[in-house]
Structures are given as C-alpha cells and as structure tokens.
Scaffold this active site. Sequence first.
Site: not given
Length: 514
Positions: A273, A309, A311, A402
């Site tokens: 991120h 991931d 996200h 995740d």
Amino acid sequence: MNHFKDVETESRLQNGESAPSSNVDGLLKQKNAKRKSDMTLEEMYNNQYDFEDDEDDDSDWEPSALPDPNVVEIPKWFCINCTMVNIGVDFHCDICGEHRESGILKSGFLASPFHRADVLTENDTHAADGLQGFRLQSIASDNLTAIGFDERMLLHEEVVRKPHPHPERPDRLEPLLLALQLQGRYISGKVLSNLSKEITREELLMVHSSENIEAVELTSHVFSSYFTPDTYANEYSASSARLAAGLCFDLAAAIYSGSAKNGFALVRPPGHHAGVKQAMGFCLHNNAAIAASAAQIAGAKKVLIIDWDVHHGNGTQEIFEKNKSVLYISLHRHEGGKFYPGTGSAYEVGTMGAEGYCVNVPWSRGGVGDNDYVFAFQCRKFCSYAASEFDPDFTIISAGFDAARGDPLGCCDVTPTGYAQMTQMCSSLSGGKLLVILEGGYNLRSISSSATAVIKVLLGESPRHNMDQIMPTRAGLRTVLEVLKIQSTYWPSLECRFSKLLSEWGWYALQDKS
C-alpha cells in the site's frame, strides 16, 4: 484522541455530573464524527462498530471512575489467533474456533486449535513426525532456497493501548517461524536466513520520494505516531521498515544472480500500500517495488509482480503504472470500490504509454476461494499470457495471506492447497527466478499454514492435490472474462483466448446472476 469543544460540559461529565440535555446530542454527534475519522482499516470495511451506540469507547472521556453496582460487567477476551473479540466465558473463538489458550504461538499451525497449549494431541505428534521426513528429501539441491528474516522487525508494534489489538502485530511472524523450526526447514547451510542489511536512502529513492523517506525516518524520534488512523509507528518502526526493504532488495539480487534458486522474505511491516509519497494501510516502504528495482539493477529487463493479497496494492500500482518494464497483476476484493483501499478496478490498466501493464482482477464479493483464484491463473489466462507475451526475467509474488480461510479482514476462502497451486504455476515463469514477499494475513494459523505450503513448493515439493479440473463461481468467471476483454485491447493475443473461454464457459457465466 477525542476532545470536546464544550469545555464546561466536558468538565461536568468528567466529574460525574449530568450534562445539560441541550448539549448531549451535540456532544454525541461530535464524538461519533471524530470516531469515524479514526476508524482502522478493518473497521471501515467490515462495519464492525455501530457508532450511534458505541460502548467500546477508546476516547479519553470517562463519565465516572467508580463502577456502577447495578451494572453487570460481561467478560470479554480477544482471540490469540485472529484478535477478534469474544463475549463470555467460552473457551473457543466465535470467529475462528481457536482455543483461547492454544499453542499457536508456541508451535505454529502444528498446535491443536481445540486444546490448551500444554495439551499435545496424537495428531500434533504425527504431523510433526511426518513433516520431518519431507525435509530430508526436499532440501537436497545445491541451489538453495533463501529465506530472509531478521528478528529486529518484531520491534515494530503499536505501543498505544487500544480497545482492540492491532491485526498487524509481531505475532504474525512467530507461528510461521516456529512451524519452520519444528519441521526442520530453518537449517543453517541448507536454507539461507538472517540476511540483515538496512536499505540505503539511495536505494529507497528508486521507488519513493524524499517525502516518504523522511516521514518514516521522523518516527524514530517519537515514542508513538500514526501516518493514518490504522498505520502506526514507534521508535523502531523506521529501522524495521528499512530492514524489510533491505532483505527484499538483497534476496532479489541474490536470486537473479543465481546465488539462490528462489526465496521467501518473511518481513514486516508489509509494503504494497506504500506509494511514491504516502505510507498507509499498515505499510511504510514498498518491499515488492524495491525488490523489482534490485532485480533490474542486477540485470533483469522485465519484472512480473503478482499480488494475491486480498487488498489491492495501490502503492505498487502507483509506482509502476507508467513503466512498461514491470507488469503488475493483482487479484483482490474490490466490490465496486467499496473494499479497502477502493482502487484496482479492471479499467485501471496503466497510463502514459504503459496501458496493459497493470492487470487488475477485482473480485465482486467476499468468500472467494481456491477455484476462482486458480482458474484465473490457469491456461489461457494470466500466467500463460505473462509468460508468452511479457516473458519476464524475474517474478515477484506480493503474498498477502489475508484471502486465506479464516482471516478476519479478508473474509475469503483460499486454502494452503490453493496457495501452493498458484506458487507452482508462478515457479514456471522467469526460469524459476521467483521471490515471494510476505504482505498481509492476520489469522495466525492461516498465515503460518499457507506460507509453509508456499515454502514447500519453493523447496521442490509438488502440491498434494491436483486442481486441473475446477469449476469457478459465476461471479469469479464473470470477473475473469471482463478482465480478459479489457486487456485484449492492449494484448492482441488475448482476443483469441477470450473468445475461446467465452465459447467454453459463456453459457455458465450468462446464467441468472442471483
């Protein structure tokens, strides 16, 4: 911290007096508005709290220091495995099923989830014994698998006590390290480890601006600080982030040069991120982007980054969206931009002449499992076109776990078998020059079992289950078809693949969406 503008009313409340009724509603609105701006990542996107009636207040406002004898306090505890809150005296987590005193921090995923840490079951013993045999067979090559880790990265943690434990915590790495030790994989001379060198400012400047570097460095002079409400730092965080980035830089260089066959970077804080300027989403520096730059310095002309991931890696995309030497493929929950961080639609394809070098696979719902992920990876889709069209010299996996079954933030259903299968397919790219970098993953049992399954593949073991014949969900199939159609504008060979896939599966995809 929350501060009321009405000082007189606040003073009354702190002294146990009642506030004027005309002020109460206004105070509550101010308090709730402030709390919404302080939400963490999991609060914002999983709607865990009702702000109109919030009893779990983390403000500095306490109406009274004295307990009310008429109020019965209901016991609550936080799961050691997934950090989720549990109400009552039950011994197993309502979310993940873990025993509240399990041995996950002592034995990793080999510990029973159903018993206390001091209870070793027969299954635990058999599992450990069986895995010892694998180690003797798999680590026989002179061309080593490099595992990078430095215990100083465990010093990065949130020091301000909050009502809920932060999901990105030092415990995330410990069960995996313990599992590797118990399985006999963490062996000096067999598997490389503890490659610890902080990345330099000059190396960071290849992907980050001075603004990012200086903001992270500044935290080393502060006991506790926050980049965003969910992205913390303490006085050791800057060093931990530089160690993580340095490990990824050195591992990429070692793998590309042939000093190692492949590798796994057990690092934190995570990185995907973190963009050119900003630190966010638990991430300070972008480890995958730094590894890509290291591979290119070592001689790689083209680098493929696959990000699984749950996200979207908005930071990685931002860094490379104008760069045709890096192909970025991300599979993530998106849900029309409602899932954190809101970026990563299929129409985000790259800019400034690099269109087609960002490939986003945005799942439209939670619960996505092995079949959809593996289907997206299989023949006529992403890995094969990456190999034939882009032909990378080096491959990086931004490996967040995740999306794993049981993760409290991702709420998806990928199993260790699914992760092993995807790793196997990625291993066929770039002549096997592959670096896996840990990103997210917040269920300790899921992250340790999934990462171990990936490391087994790196060490040479084939996945135990064949997933050649799979049936994707309709939602997953529609997403894959949409991405192929969009990307065929930039990769002409995909037009044929899209047409063939549509002829094989169109009847299924076009059925009632309900």
